[in-house]
Design an enzyme around this catalytic site. Structure first.
Site, PDB file in Angstrom:
ATOM      1  N   GLY A 344       0.826  -1.209   0.000  1.00  0.00           N
ATOM      2  CA  GLY A 344       0.000   0.000   0.000  1.00  0.00           C
ATOM      3  C   GLY A 344       0.861   1.260   0.000  1.00  0.00           C
ATOM      4  N   GLU A 368      22.682  -3.259 -20.301  1.00  0.00           N
ATOM      5  CA  GLU A 368      23.154  -4.608 -20.674  1.00  0.00           C
ATOM      6  C   GLU A 368      22.227  -5.265 -21.695  1.00  0.00           C
ATOM      7  OE1 GLU A 368      25.848  -5.914 -20.170  1.00  0.00           O
ATOM      8  OE2 GLU A 368      26.729  -4.940 -18.421  1.00  0.00           O
ATOM      9  N   PHE A 388      17.535  -6.617 -36.278  1.00  0.00           N
ATOM     10  CA  PHE A 388      17.929  -5.426 -35.508  1.00  0.00           C
ATOM     11  C   PHE A 388      17.809  -4.150 -36.331  1.00  0.00           C
ATOM     12  CE2 PHE A 388      20.587  -8.964 -33.958  1.00  0.00           C
ATOM     13  CZ  PHE A 388      20.066  -9.053 -32.690  1.00  0.00           C
TER      14      PHE A 388
END
Ligand code: TGC
Ligand code: FAD
Length: 389
Positions: A344, A368, A388
């Site tokens: 909470g 990374e 890519f």
């Protein structure tokens, strides 16, 4: 009914040797005694007493601990992973200090350096007397480091480096920077003592994540280095990527250490906190959250140990490292966010570790190799197609 160990439902401990457990327990005690009492303060101040910690970690044999020779501890990969697990259960920034020192800066010199470079830097770095950083990323080239603009040109027998690296852990406190630069023969690594003329490091402020960690910009303005500053065995982008495999491996174990700490905090809190006249832990919704968290933690630990065993056998592939980094960071972040809900309003404070871990893990998800990069690495392994670009 016997209660299972909530932080190790699958008894992953039974897969570890006595020596591995002993190393894990030593690092856990160091974190409990030396690091945990200060974490909230360091995080709030946005700093880490990295120099002092590096020396203490050096005394414990934690720096470059899976390397051999030069004073390094020479442990197996699983032990290194377990150390990362304990350090990151304290704070991702503390684990980052050790990852960057051992797996990036030291490993680059260890794997691609000359014997002179190794003898000059590694013994001091093992002891924490010299701190290293690893400059690959640039402001415009993070996921795509192959586009880097930092360059190194030959001038007589010297090298002259120009460029700017960004988001470099330990940058402003480093004694030595491993800098990756474009040369006429492709990308090569350079060992740059940070007191070299033309080298400056500017600390990045106002971070909301990895606050107990130093992050910097490195500026190289006509940094002149002797010819032997180049890492002679470095060849192209595969050399820095080879270092990343090492650091990513540590994160596979480390990230779920942060997850473990969050689960532990959530179980304790749910047991103590009463809502609508009974403990929060007695509600099915809470138990479902805790169960999901414990299951993910157990799976993450099994994955980490399996990949660690492959690494120790010398068969671990970069794509498998991507599987582990992708899964375990995502799992840890999910655990941290779920734990936060259980706490909470208290969950948003530094009195409890969960929001600190959740915020840190946002950086771990990005550095990374982002989760998208690791998905694409795995996609390439599955299809044979690189997507890519
Ligand atoms: P690509 O053409 O695929 O590959 C170039 C050359 O590298 C080889 N290679 C690898 N070698 C070793 N390990 C790996 N994991 C490798 N991945 C690829 C590849 O075989 C090739 O070799 P060769 O001999 O044919 O030249 O390269 P690309 O330009 O298409 O990029 C691929 C991609 C996107 C996967 C790569 O660039 C990448 O991983 N990007 C992410 C960058 C990243 O992770 N940066 C991290 C910076 S350090 C950091 O964040 C520290 S945080 C602090 C802490 O750790 O705590
Ligand atoms: P970008 O590459 O710009 O990515 C932005 C978004 O685009 C991401 O969601 C990404 O996944 C997505 N994206 C990128 N490429 C593709 C694609 N082909 N397809 C689909 N989506 C794509 N670097 C170092 O060299 N040394 C360090 O010590 C270091 N320490 C760091 C410490 C911290 C706290 C942080 C936050 C970063 C650190 N980094 C370090 C940099 C880190 O490695 C980069 O932030 C990371 O590689 C991502 O690069 P970027 O931030 O430029 O994001």
């Amino acid at each position: 009914m016997t209660r299972l160990a909530p932080l190790d439902l699958v008894d992953a401990d039974s897969l570890l040797s006595d020596e591995e457990c002993a190393i894990r327990d030593t690092v856990r005690k160091f974190c409990t005694d030396r690091i945990r009492p200060h974490l909230a303060e360091w995080f709030e101040q946005g700093d880490l007493p990295a120099r002092d910690l590096a020396r203490e970690m050096g005394d414990l044999g934690l720096l470059g601990m899976h390397l051999h020779g030069y004073g390094a501890a020479g442990t197996n990969a699983v032990s290194y992973g377990l150390a990362c697990h304990e350090l990151e259960a304290a704070d991702s920034g503390v684990r980052s200090l050790v990852s960057v020192q051992g797996s990036l800066a030291m490993y680059a010199i260890y794997a691609y350096g000359s014997e002179e470079q190794k003898n000059e830097w590694l013994p001091k770095m093992v002891k924490g007397e010299a701190i290293g950083c690893f400059g690959l990323t640039e402001a415009d080239f993070g996921s795509n480091p192959g586009g880097m603009r930092t360059n190194a040109k030959k001038d007589g027998s010297d090298w002259v480096l120009n460029g700017t690296k960004m988001w470099i852990t330990n940058g402003s406190i480093a004694d030595v920077a491993v800098v990756w630069a474009r040369t006429d023969e492709g990308i090569r690594g350079f060992v740059v003592p940070t007191n070299t003329k033309g080298f400056t490091a500017n600390t990045v402020h106002n971070k909301l994540s990895l606050r107990a960690s130093v992050t910097s910009e490195l500026v190289l303005a006509n940094v002149r280095l002797p010819g032997d500053a180049i890492l002679p065995l470095s060849r192209g982008l595969s050399s820095p990527l080879g270092c990343l495999n090492e650091a990513r491996f540590g994160i596979i174990f480390g990230s779920i250490g942060a997850g473990r700490d969050c689960l532990e905090a959530a179980i304790a809190y749910a047991g103590d906190r009463e809502v609508f006249d009974k403990p929060l832990s007695a509600y099915q919704l809470t138990q479902a959250k805790l169960a999901e968290m414990a299951v993910e933690l157990g799976k993450g630990m099994l994955l980490a140990i399996q990949l660690g065993r492959l690494k120790d056998a010398g068969t671990l592939k970069p794509e498998q490292v991507s599987v582990g980094k992708l899964n375990n960071v995502r799992a840890a972040l999910q655990i941290a966010r779920e734990a936060r809900t259980i706490l909470g309003a208290n969950g948003i404070t530094l009195e409890y570790p969960v929001m600190r871990h959740a915020n840190n893990l946002e950086s771990v998800l990005t550095y990374e190799g982002t989760s998208e990069v690791h998905l694409l690495v795995i996609g390439q392994a599955l299809t044979g197609q690189a997507a890519f670009r």
